[in-house]
Design a protein around this motif. Structure first.
Motif, PDB file in Angstrom:
ATOM      1  N   VAL A 142       0.869  -1.169   0.000  1.00 37.97           N
ATOM      2  CA  VAL A 142       0.000   0.000   0.000  1.00 37.97           C
ATOM      3  C   VAL A 142       0.909   1.222   0.000  1.00 37.97           C
ATOM      4  O   VAL A 142       1.584   1.508   0.988  1.00 37.97           O
ATOM      5  CB  VAL A 142      -0.928   0.026   1.231  1.00 37.97           C
ATOM      6  N   GLY A 143       0.923   1.915  -1.121  1.00 35.49           N
ATOM      7  CA  GLY A 143       1.839   3.049  -1.258  1.00 35.49           C
ATOM      8  C   GLY A 143       3.265   2.557  -1.273  1.00 35.49           C
ATOM      9  O   GLY A 143       3.671   1.759  -2.119  1.00 35.49           O
ATOM     10  N   THR A 144       4.055   2.990  -0.302  1.00 33.03           N
ATOM     11  CA  THR A 144       5.449   2.583  -0.219  1.00 33.03           C
ATOM     12  C   THR A 144       5.690   1.570   0.895  1.00 33.03           C
ATOM     13  O   THR A 144       6.828   1.224   1.168  1.00 33.03           O
ATOM     14  CB  THR A 144       6.344   3.811   0.025  1.00 33.03           C
ATOM     15  N   GLU A 145       4.613   1.104   1.538  1.00 36.14           N
ATOM     16  CA  GLU A 145       4.760   0.208   2.665  1.00 36.14           C
ATOM     17  C   GLU A 145       4.053  -1.113   2.410  1.00 36.14           C
ATOM     18  O   GLU A 145       3.092  -1.194   1.654  1.00 36.14           O
ATOM     19  CB  GLU A 145       4.185   0.853   3.942  1.00 36.14           C
ATOM     20  N   ASP A 146       4.551  -2.175   3.089  1.00 33.85           N
ATOM     21  CA  ASP A 146       3.891  -3.477   3.072  1.00 33.85           C
ATOM     22  C   ASP A 146       3.008  -3.576   4.304  1.00 33.85           C
ATOM     23  O   ASP A 146       3.477  -3.437   5.439  1.00 33.85           O
ATOM     24  CB  ASP A 146       4.920  -4.615   3.082  1.00 33.85           C
ATOM     25  N   VAL A 147       1.727  -3.808   4.092  1.00 36.65           N
ATOM     26  CA  VAL A 147       0.754  -3.874   5.171  1.00 36.65           C
ATOM     27  C   VAL A 147       0.336  -5.326   5.391  1.00 36.65           C
ATOM     28  O   VAL A 147      -0.022  -6.031   4.440  1.00 36.65           O
ATOM     29  CB  VAL A 147      -0.486  -3.012   4.847  1.00 36.65           C
ATOM     30  N   GLU A 148       0.393  -5.767   6.645  1.00 33.43           N
ATOM     31  CA  GLU A 148       0.022  -7.141   6.958  1.00 33.43           C
ATOM     32  C   GLU A 148      -1.487  -7.319   6.819  1.00 33.43           C
ATOM     33  O   GLU A 148      -2.276  -6.564   7.389  1.00 33.43           O
ATOM     34  CB  GLU A 148       0.450  -7.485   8.387  1.00 33.43           C
ATOM     35  N   ILE A 149      -1.898  -8.357   6.085  1.00 37.78           N
ATOM     36  CA  ILE A 149      -3.322  -8.625   5.908  1.00 37.78           C
ATOM     37  C   ILE A 149      -3.734  -9.974   6.480  1.00 37.78           C
ATOM     38  O   ILE A 149      -4.927 -10.239   6.649  1.00 37.78           O
ATOM     39  CB  ILE A 149      -3.731  -8.549   4.422  1.00 37.78           C
TER      40      ILE A 149
ATOM     41  N   ASP B 131     -14.203  22.773   1.725  1.00 34.80           N
ATOM     42  CA  ASP B 131     -13.184  22.983   2.750  1.00 34.80           C
ATOM     43  C   ASP B 131     -11.936  22.208   2.322  1.00 34.80           C
ATOM     44  O   ASP B 131     -11.648  21.123   2.806  1.00 34.80           O
ATOM     45  CB  ASP B 131     -13.705  22.479   4.107  1.00 34.80           C
ATOM     46  N   TYR B 132     -11.203  22.793   1.362  1.00 35.31           N
ATOM     47  CA  TYR B 132     -10.072  22.107   0.743  1.00 35.31           C
ATOM     48  C   TYR B 132      -8.756  22.513   1.402  1.00 35.31           C
ATOM     49  O   TYR B 132      -8.548  23.682   1.737  1.00 35.31           O
ATOM     50  CB  TYR B 132      -9.961  22.465  -0.746  1.00 35.31           C
ATOM     51  N   ASP B 133      -7.878  21.547   1.530  1.00 31.49           N
ATOM     52  CA  ASP B 133      -6.483  21.820   1.894  1.00 31.49           C
ATOM     53  C   ASP B 133      -5.678  21.804   0.598  1.00 31.49           C
ATOM     54  O   ASP B 133      -5.281  20.740   0.113  1.00 31.49           O
ATOM     55  CB  ASP B 133      -5.974  20.761   2.883  1.00 31.49           C
ATOM     56  N   ARG B 134      -5.456  22.980   0.039  1.00 35.90           N
ATOM     57  CA  ARG B 134      -4.797  23.077  -1.263  1.00 35.90           C
ATOM     58  C   ARG B 134      -3.310  22.751  -1.205  1.00 35.90           C
ATOM     59  O   ARG B 134      -2.656  22.693  -2.249  1.00 35.90           O
ATOM     60  CB  ARG B 134      -4.986  24.485  -1.824  1.00 35.90           C
ATOM     61  N   THR B 135      -2.770  22.559  -0.005  1.00 35.32           N
ATOM     62  CA  THR B 135      -1.352  22.202   0.097  1.00 35.32           C
ATOM     63  C   THR B 135      -1.118  20.713  -0.121  1.00 35.32           C
ATOM     64  O   THR B 135       0.023  20.274  -0.201  1.00 35.32           O
ATOM     65  CB  THR B 135      -0.791  22.595   1.479  1.00 35.32           C
ATOM     66  N   LEU B 136      -2.190  19.938  -0.214  1.00 36.23           N
ATOM     67  CA  LEU B 136      -2.039  18.498  -0.400  1.00 36.23           C
ATOM     68  C   LEU B 136      -1.420  18.194  -1.758  1.00 36.23           C
ATOM     69  O   LEU B 136      -1.728  18.857  -2.757  1.00 36.23           O
ATOM     70  CB  LEU B 136      -3.402  17.801  -0.294  1.00 36.23           C
ATOM     71  N   PRO B 137      -0.554  17.183  -1.824  1.00 36.76           N
ATOM     72  CA  PRO B 137       0.076  16.857  -3.113  1.00 36.76           C
ATOM     73  C   PRO B 137      -0.880  16.102  -4.029  1.00 36.76           C
ATOM     74  O   PRO B 137      -1.911  15.580  -3.594  1.00 36.76           O
ATOM     75  CB  PRO B 137       1.241  15.949  -2.687  1.00 36.76           C
ATOM     76  N   LYS B 138      -0.520  16.073  -5.295  1.00 33.57           N
ATOM     77  CA  LYS B 138      -1.243  15.213  -6.233  1.00 33.57           C
ATOM     78  C   LYS B 138      -0.954  13.750  -5.892  1.00 33.57           C
ATOM     79  O   LYS B 138       0.083  13.440  -5.317  1.00 33.57           O
ATOM     80  CB  LYS B 138      -0.816  15.504  -7.671  1.00 33.57           C
ATOM     81  N   ILE B 139      -1.882  12.871  -6.235  1.00 34.54           N
ATOM     82  CA  ILE B 139      -1.704  11.452  -5.925  1.00 34.54           C
ATOM     83  C   ILE B 139      -1.895  10.613  -7.182  1.00 34.54           C
ATOM     84  O   ILE B 139      -2.659  10.972  -8.064  1.00 34.54           O
ATOM     85  CB  ILE B 139      -2.681  10.976  -4.833  1.00 34.54           C
TER      86      ILE B 139
ATOM     87  N   LEU C   4      -1.097   8.461  -0.276  1.00 37.01           N
ATOM     88  CA  LEU C   4      -0.458   9.581  -0.962  1.00 37.01           C
ATOM     89  C   LEU C   4       0.498   9.100  -2.041  1.00 37.01           C
ATOM     90  O   LEU C   4       0.724   9.787  -3.038  1.00 37.01           O
ATOM     91  CB  LEU C   4       0.296  10.452   0.041  1.00 37.01           C
ATOM     92  N   ALA C   5       1.061   7.899  -1.836  1.00 33.23           N
ATOM     93  CA  ALA C   5       2.024   7.376  -2.806  1.00 33.23           C
ATOM     94  C   ALA C   5       1.366   6.540  -3.881  1.00 33.23           C
ATOM     95  O   ALA C   5       2.015   6.096  -4.810  1.00 33.23           O
ATOM     96  CB  ALA C   5       3.087   6.535  -2.090  1.00 33.23           C
ATOM     97  N   GLY C   6       0.060   6.272  -3.770  1.00 31.85           N
ATOM     98  CA  GLY C   6      -0.633   5.502  -4.793  1.00 31.85           C
ATOM     99  C   GLY C   6      -0.479   4.011  -4.604  1.00 31.85           C
ATOM    100  O   GLY C   6       0.333   3.529  -3.835  1.00 31.85           O
ATOM    101  N   ASN C   7      -1.333   3.275  -5.329  1.00 37.56           N
ATOM    102  CA  ASN C   7      -1.328   1.816  -5.235  1.00 37.56           C
ATOM    103  C   ASN C   7      -1.910   1.250  -6.510  1.00 37.56           C
ATOM    104  O   ASN C   7      -3.049   0.812  -6.553  1.00 37.56           O
ATOM    105  CB  ASN C   7      -2.150   1.356  -4.024  1.00 37.56           C
TER     106      ASN C   7
END
Length: 483
Positions: free
Chosen positions: A63-70, A349-357, A468-471
């Motif tokens: 998930v993104g840049t991490e491995d998540v235990e399922i 109510d947007y946080d415009r500082t958020l990066p593109k994903i 944020l890093a995509g999947n």
């Protein structure tokens, strides 16, 4: 390591097999011991079917840049890997997860081709049933999903047509009136040319005309009371200076941001005997500029609506790309503005500082559509309307998109069922019960995100969290888990 038929027969997966079948398993497969670490990695070709004999396994998903235990298990007989090899080339045969062992562990390992051949030889009827179940469900989901998209598209098309009709009609009307104003201006100019105007007066009048045209484009809106007061003042000035029907000219001048000081400039530039002709000629100029502004505003809105439709549909873009969720939200809200109606107030109510994903913009737009449509239906159920707040924020390593409505809320008795396929509270014919199910699959399965709901009367919040890093997940199957 040696393959023990007795040990295999003790596993729930093989306990019904006879001696010959166990012999074939040992002949085609092998027993391997793995030290703590990785057995196979997500995305690699699925070449083997693994059955745990002894030890502990952990299944992870990227998930993104991490491995998540399922999943985690120490039960002998749990399996993972290429257990869908019997479907052959009709399904991409890759590992959809990463398998690790946390202690020295033994597995019975069967090559994918051998596993597929054994399934076909020993359980042909079961294979046919499983194939039918898998592809039948897949085709059903695709057909129903397509139907859901078509229903949404039909609703959006109707709304878009309505939204486009208003500015288009305004542009056509303004263009028609503009033709008449230009003809009147030519006629009035001919009359002015034949009149007793000095060269210097004409030059001054033309300068006033040019400044007036510039001023029209910069006119600030007035309150109704301010506009009425200024109209009365202009009408009185025109009447005092012998201009008949000045009350008809005053509203146009006020709309253009003109005042008595402007009229005084005109009066100072020309002789009093031709003042009325000059004022009416300048009135044509003002009306022409106002009509051109109206045409510009109308065509700009049409262009904006078409741009939103293009952004919403993502027809000319790659399915998977880096995108700004705010652009997607804005285009969806614009496309649904007709359905939201005047009774629902939209707050951004947007946080415009958020990066593109990275993600699938077209499918995320479908999620936004489903959630906004449900919120609108809830608030419009009793005709009272309400407020829809769309909020974005950072939530640790995820991007949060929240849709909050002031509707009656979701009863606790059905809250756990709303993401189930075909479950709907809408009247028959108004909902398929698949909007939230499809949204959940897009967010969770396709993007590795999370979709949840919190609800009390007057405050219902659907929250979408995206990595944020995509999947990127282009496969068509759900994640594999040890069973």
């Amino acid at each position: 390591m040696p393959c023990d038929k007795v040990e295999l027969s003790s596993l729930f997966l093989f306990e019904k097999l006879d001696a010959q079948q166990l012999e074939r398993l040992c002949r085609d497969g092998r027993v391997e011991k793995f030290e703590p670490g990785q057995v196979y990695a997500e995305g690699e070709p699925a070449t083997c079917f693994y059955v745990l004999l002894e030890g502990s396994v952990v299944l992870l998903r990227r998930v993104g840049t991490e491995d998540v235990e399922i999943s985690r298990s120490s039960s002998p007989g749990v399996y993972a890997g290429a257990f869908m090899a019997y479907l052959g080339d009709r399904l991409p045969q890759i590992y959809n997860s990463t398998l690790r062992v946390t202690e020295p562990s033994r597995f019975f390992v069967l090559p994918a081709q051998s596993f597929a051949a054994i399934m076909q030889d020993w359980f042909p009827m079961a294979v046919h049933l499983l194939e039918g179940l898998f592809f039948g469900n897949k085709n059903t989901q695709e057909a129903i999903g397509q139907r859901e998209r078509l229903l949404a598209l039909g609703s959006l098309s109707a709304g878009l047509t309505h939204e486009l009709n208003n500015p288009a009609a305004a542009a056509v009307r303004a263009a028609s009136e503009l033709r008449g104003r230009v003809a009147g201006m030519r006629s009035k100019l001919r009359a002015i040319a034949a009149g007793r105007y000095e060269r210097e007066a004409l030059e001054t009048l033309i300068e006033i005309q040019e400044r007036t045209a510039e001023q029209v484009s910069k006119a600030a809106p007035l309150s109704p009371m301010e506009a009425a007061d200024r109209e009365d003042a202009l009408a009185d000035w025109l009447a005092d200076h012998g201009v008949d029907g000045g009350w008809q000219l005053a509203p146009t001048f006020v709309q253009a941001g003109l005042d008595i000081a402007w009229l005084e400039q005109v009066a100072a530039a020309v002789d009093e005997t031709v003042l009325e002709g000059a004022v009416r000629w300048l009135n044509y100029t003002v009306e022409t500029e106002l009509l051109m502004n109206e045409i510009t505003d109308s065509t700009t809105r049409i262009s904006r609506l078409l741009g939103a439709a293009k952004q919403y549909s993502q027809l000319d873009r790659a399915p998977y790309q880096v995108t700004d969720v705010h652009d997607l939200l804005d285009s969806t809200l614009l496309m649904l503005s007709g359905k939201l109606g005047s009774g629902i107030t939209v707050v951004k109510d947007y946080d415009r500082t958020l990066p593109k994903i990275p993600g699938y913009p077209g499918e995320l737009n479908q999620v936004w559509t489903n959630l906004i449509d449900n919120a609108a239906a809830a608030m419009n159920a009793d005709g009272a309307g309400g407020t829809l707040t769309v909020r974005t924020a950072r939530d640790e390593d995820r991007l949060l998109v929240e849709f909050r409505d002031t509707g009656p809320g979701i009863p606790a008795a059905i809250r756990d069922r709303i993401f189930d396929p075909f479950f709907t509270t809408k009247p028959v014919g108004e909902g398929t019960g698949l909007g939230l199910d499809i949204s959940w699959r897009i967010v969770v399965n396709k993007h590795g995100g999370d979709l949840r709901v919190e609800s009390v009367p007057g405050d219902t919040r659907f929250q979408v969290r995206l990595p944020l890093a995509g999947n990127e997940n282009t496969g068509e199957t759900d994640p594999q888990e040890p069973r």
